[in-house]
Write a protein that holds these residues in place. Sequence first.
Motif, mmCIF file in Angstrom:
data_model
loop_
_atom_site.group_PDB
_atom_site.id
_atom_site.type_symbol
_atom_site.label_atom_id
_atom_site.label_comp_id
_atom_site.label_asym_id
_atom_site.label_seq_id
_atom_site.Cartn_x
_atom_site.Cartn_y
_atom_site.Cartn_z
ATOM 1 N N GLY A 10 51.361 44.200 39.586
ATOM 2 C CA GLY A 10 51.636 43.090 40.484
ATOM 3 C C GLY A 10 52.380 43.570 41.718
ATOM 4 O O GLY A 10 52.533 44.773 41.941
ATOM 5 N N THR A 11 52.831 42.641 42.509
ATOM 6 C CA THR A 11 52.926 41.221 42.247
ATOM 7 C C THR A 11 51.550 40.541 42.397
ATOM 8 O O THR A 11 50.812 40.807 43.342
ATOM 9 C CB THR A 11 53.945 40.575 43.196
ATOM 10 N N VAL A 12 51.263 39.654 41.422
ATOM 11 C CA VAL A 12 50.008 38.915 41.379
ATOM 12 C C VAL A 12 50.284 37.473 41.795
ATOM 13 O O VAL A 12 51.264 36.867 41.352
ATOM 14 C CB VAL A 12 49.400 38.947 39.960
ATOM 15 N N THR A 13 49.419 36.922 42.635
ATOM 16 C CA THR A 13 49.549 35.537 43.077
ATOM 17 C C THR A 13 48.423 34.686 42.502
ATOM 18 O O THR A 13 47.437 35.213 41.979
ATOM 19 C CB THR A 13 49.543 35.444 44.609
ATOM 20 N N ALA A 14 48.591 33.381 42.597
ATOM 21 C CA ALA A 14 47.600 32.474 42.007
ATOM 22 C C ALA A 14 46.214 32.673 42.609
ATOM 23 O O ALA A 14 45.202 32.680 41.901
ATOM 24 C CB ALA A 14 48.056 31.021 42.184
ATOM 25 N N ARG A 15 46.163 32.872 43.922
ATOM 26 C CA ARG A 15 44.892 33.066 44.621
ATOM 27 C C ARG A 15 44.878 34.433 45.291
ATOM 28 O O ARG A 15 45.936 34.950 45.677
ATOM 29 C CB ARG A 15 44.693 31.973 45.679
ATOM 30 N N PRO A 16 43.701 35.014 45.496
ATOM 31 C CA PRO A 16 43.647 36.299 46.200
ATOM 32 C C PRO A 16 44.219 36.166 47.603
ATOM 33 O O PRO A 16 44.097 35.105 48.240
ATOM 34 C CB PRO A 16 42.148 36.619 46.252
ATOM 35 N N GLN A 17 44.832 37.232 48.093
ATOM 36 C CA GLN A 17 45.266 37.226 49.486
ATOM 37 C C GLN A 17 45.324 38.664 50.007
ATOM 38 O O GLN A 17 45.574 39.606 49.247
ATOM 39 C CB GLN A 17 46.612 36.527 49.662
ATOM 40 N N GLU A 68 44.315 40.697 44.239
ATOM 41 C CA GLU A 68 43.026 40.046 44.006
ATOM 42 C C GLU A 68 43.151 38.675 43.353
ATOM 43 O O GLU A 68 42.131 38.011 43.114
ATOM 44 C CB GLU A 68 42.148 40.952 43.139
ATOM 45 N N GLY A 69 44.358 38.242 43.051
ATOM 46 C CA GLY A 69 44.554 36.928 42.450
ATOM 47 C C GLY A 69 44.610 36.992 40.935
ATOM 48 O O GLY A 69 44.056 37.891 40.296
#
Length: 374
Positions: free
Chosen positions: A90-97, A123-124
Amino acid sequence: MYPLLFRLVLRRLDAERAHRLAFALIRLAAAVPVLRTLAAAVLAPRYRELRTEALGLRMHGPFGLAAGFDKNAHGVDGLALLGFDHVEIGTVTARPQPGNPAPRLFRLPADRALINRMGFNNEGSAAVAARLASRRPVFRVPVGVNIGKNKTTPESEATADYVTSAERLARHAAYLVVNVSSPNTPGLRDLQAAERLRPLLTAVRAAADRGAPGRRVPLLVKIAPDLADADIDAVADLALDLGLDGIIATNTTVAREGARGPRGHALASDPGLTAETGGLSGAPLADRSLAVLRRLYGRVGDRLTLVGVGGVETAEDAWQRILAGATLVQGYTGFIYRGPFFTRAVHKGLAARLRASPYTGLAEAVGAHAKNGA
């Protein structure tokens, strides 16, 4: 050889391109059976005395890779063959950005430091969860998952981002980390205030339980080194009150004034570089990170698992974190500058220090300075 390779090849590349090249080589080594066996034998010798139990997990040792190097779980086996005892992705987010515009990663070689403003490029959580679900590990190491909010998500809706990612990732995570301390996502650090952190952590705990029914996934929070002492105490008290499993201390710093280089002098790198916005990591962060860790341990003792990270370059750095109260220790920038033998040197040095100490095991050494009034 690595310092020569760094000086002649990697240092001549843009920092982010160099990272991609090095990471590709690590993944390639893990994909070739004979090569990975030989590499692991050389780079990841095991020391029985370093075996560690933390967060309900058994590990070969206490030393892991901090979040940020492998954002999308592409190279866990490669990082494990280098000797890391756990890997935090991570850090991993809810949606790709895509993260922030480049250039966004800067080396400060004279200070053995980095400045980054990557901005949670990933990549989300859906894609990362699918990758972890399909992974067939060659090297079995605990994989922690660090989660954050998307840049475009308003602060008032941040909890929903964390909840979405926790539900998707909990079943695949050895532990989950709520990242509210990166300086590169607008408004994120505001979530560290206790009155805002309480409902966020409560919601993530419930989401993790829904995402991994029948199993309680350990939940930690990662804090910034720039918090005032009163705010550190408030987070510690909140973590105890909510029944969290641990705290990671610390993330990168936005401070430049007062930051010291590896020999205790003012930052020696080009002022144009040190003025870049973003989080500063590496040797200049060591003293403050250690001070935050000591304060946390003084507040929570052995009731929480503390993870020490920030300026860990050597076995002595890792040993001091353990004596200050860290059950687990993580590195990142030290790995960039010291190369593939980094973990081998840390493990060897830790084992030597433990043998020379009065402690019968690492667990006894955790927090020993505080317990002995040192």
